[in-house]
Design an enzyme around this catalytic site. Sequence first.
Site, PDB file in Angstrom:
ATOM      1  N   GLU A   1      34.224   1.122  -0.484  1.00 11.44           N
ATOM      2  CA  GLU A   1      33.342   1.480   0.622  1.00 11.44           C
ATOM      3  C   GLU A   1      31.878   1.393   0.216  1.00 11.44           C
ATOM      4  OE1 GLU A   1      31.949   2.822   4.333  1.00 11.44           O
ATOM      5  OE2 GLU A   1      33.877   2.001   3.765  1.00 11.44           O
TER       6      GLU A   1
ATOM      7  N   GLY B   1      23.471  -4.660 -15.244  1.00 10.04           N
ATOM      8  CA  GLY B   1      24.926  -4.736 -15.363  1.00 10.04           C
ATOM      9  C   GLY B   1      25.653  -3.478 -14.935  1.00 10.04           C
TER      10      GLY B   1
ATOM     11  N   ASN C   1      22.063  -9.684   2.512  1.00  9.26           N
ATOM     12  CA  ASN C   1      21.981  -9.265   1.108  1.00  9.26           C
ATOM     13  C   ASN C   1      22.378 -10.428   0.186  1.00  9.26           C
ATOM     14  OD1 ASN C   1      21.945  -7.925  -1.341  1.00  9.26           O
ATOM     15  ND2 ASN C   1      22.979  -6.109  -0.542  1.00  9.26           N
TER      16      ASN C   1
ATOM     17  N   TYR D   1      28.714 -11.382  -5.959  1.00 10.70           N
ATOM     18  CA  TYR D   1      30.145 -11.321  -5.648  1.00 10.70           C
ATOM     19  C   TYR D   1      30.806 -12.689  -5.786  1.00 10.70           C
ATOM     20  CZ  TYR D   1      28.961  -6.689  -3.814  1.00 10.70           C
ATOM     21  OH  TYR D   1      28.506  -5.406  -3.664  1.00 10.70           O
TER      22      TYR D   1
ATOM     23  N   VAL E   1      23.492   1.163  -6.890  1.00 14.56           N
ATOM     24  CA  VAL E   1      22.740   1.465  -8.108  1.00 14.56           C
ATOM     25  C   VAL E   1      21.285   1.667  -7.691  1.00 14.56           C
ATOM     26  CG1 VAL E   1      21.994   0.599 -10.364  1.00 14.56           C
ATOM     27  CG2 VAL E   1      24.312   0.118  -9.549  1.00 14.56           C
TER      28      VAL E   1
ATOM     29  N   GLY F   1      19.986  -4.799 -12.116  1.00 10.68           N
ATOM     30  CA  GLY F   1      19.797  -5.930 -13.014  1.00 10.68           C
ATOM     31  C   GLY F   1      20.185  -5.638 -14.453  1.00 10.68           C
TER      32      GLY F   1
ATOM     33  N   GLY G   1      26.076  -2.223 -11.761  1.00 13.69           N
ATOM     34  CA  GLY G   1      26.946  -2.503 -10.622  1.00 13.69           C
ATOM     35  C   GLY G   1      28.215  -3.207 -11.061  1.00 13.69           C
TER      36      GLY G   1
END
Length: 157
Positions: A82, A94, A123, A130, A86, A92, A96
Site C-alpha cells: 500500500e 537505496g 512519478n 520499479y 522514504v 537515493g 526504498g
Amino acid sequence: MFIIRAAVVSDVPLLLRFSRELAEYERQPDPVVIKEETLTRDGFGPHPKFRSLIAEWGGEAIGYALFFGFYSSLKGSGIFLEDLFVREAFRGRGIGRALLSEVARIARQEGSFGIRWEVLSWNESAIKFYKSLGGEFFDEWRQVLLQSDALNRLADG
C-alpha cells in the site's frame, strides 16, 4: 547505522505521520482522515489487517512500508504494498529498495506468488525504479474505488 524493523503499536503516531507525509508527496487533495485508534486496531489488534516495516538511520525513522495480503483466484496469495515512502533527505541511498527487498523476503517466506502495488503516472522516477526491478505494468487495467455515498447506496441495495 541503518536498520529495518517491524512496526510495533508504539509506532502508530509515526505511521500516521508517514501517511501524511506520503499524501503530501503524492499531491493528494484530501487530508488523511484515519485516526491513531483505527491504525492501532487494524494493525496491532487481534486480527491485524496490515503490517508495516520502519527504516531507521542512526535511530531516526526515515521511511516505511505498509502492506497486507490479498488473494488471486488465478495465482493464490500475494502481498499488496500500500505504501512505500522514504523521507526526501534520505532518498537515493537505496532505502526504498531495502524496504521493498524486505517485503519481497516476507512474500517469499510466506509462499506468496508476488507483490502488487500502484504508482502515480506522474512519478517517473518511481516508474523507472520499479521497471529496473523487473516490475510489470498493466496499463490496460483500470483502478476502481467505491466509497462514501456510492458505497452506502450499493450496500443499501
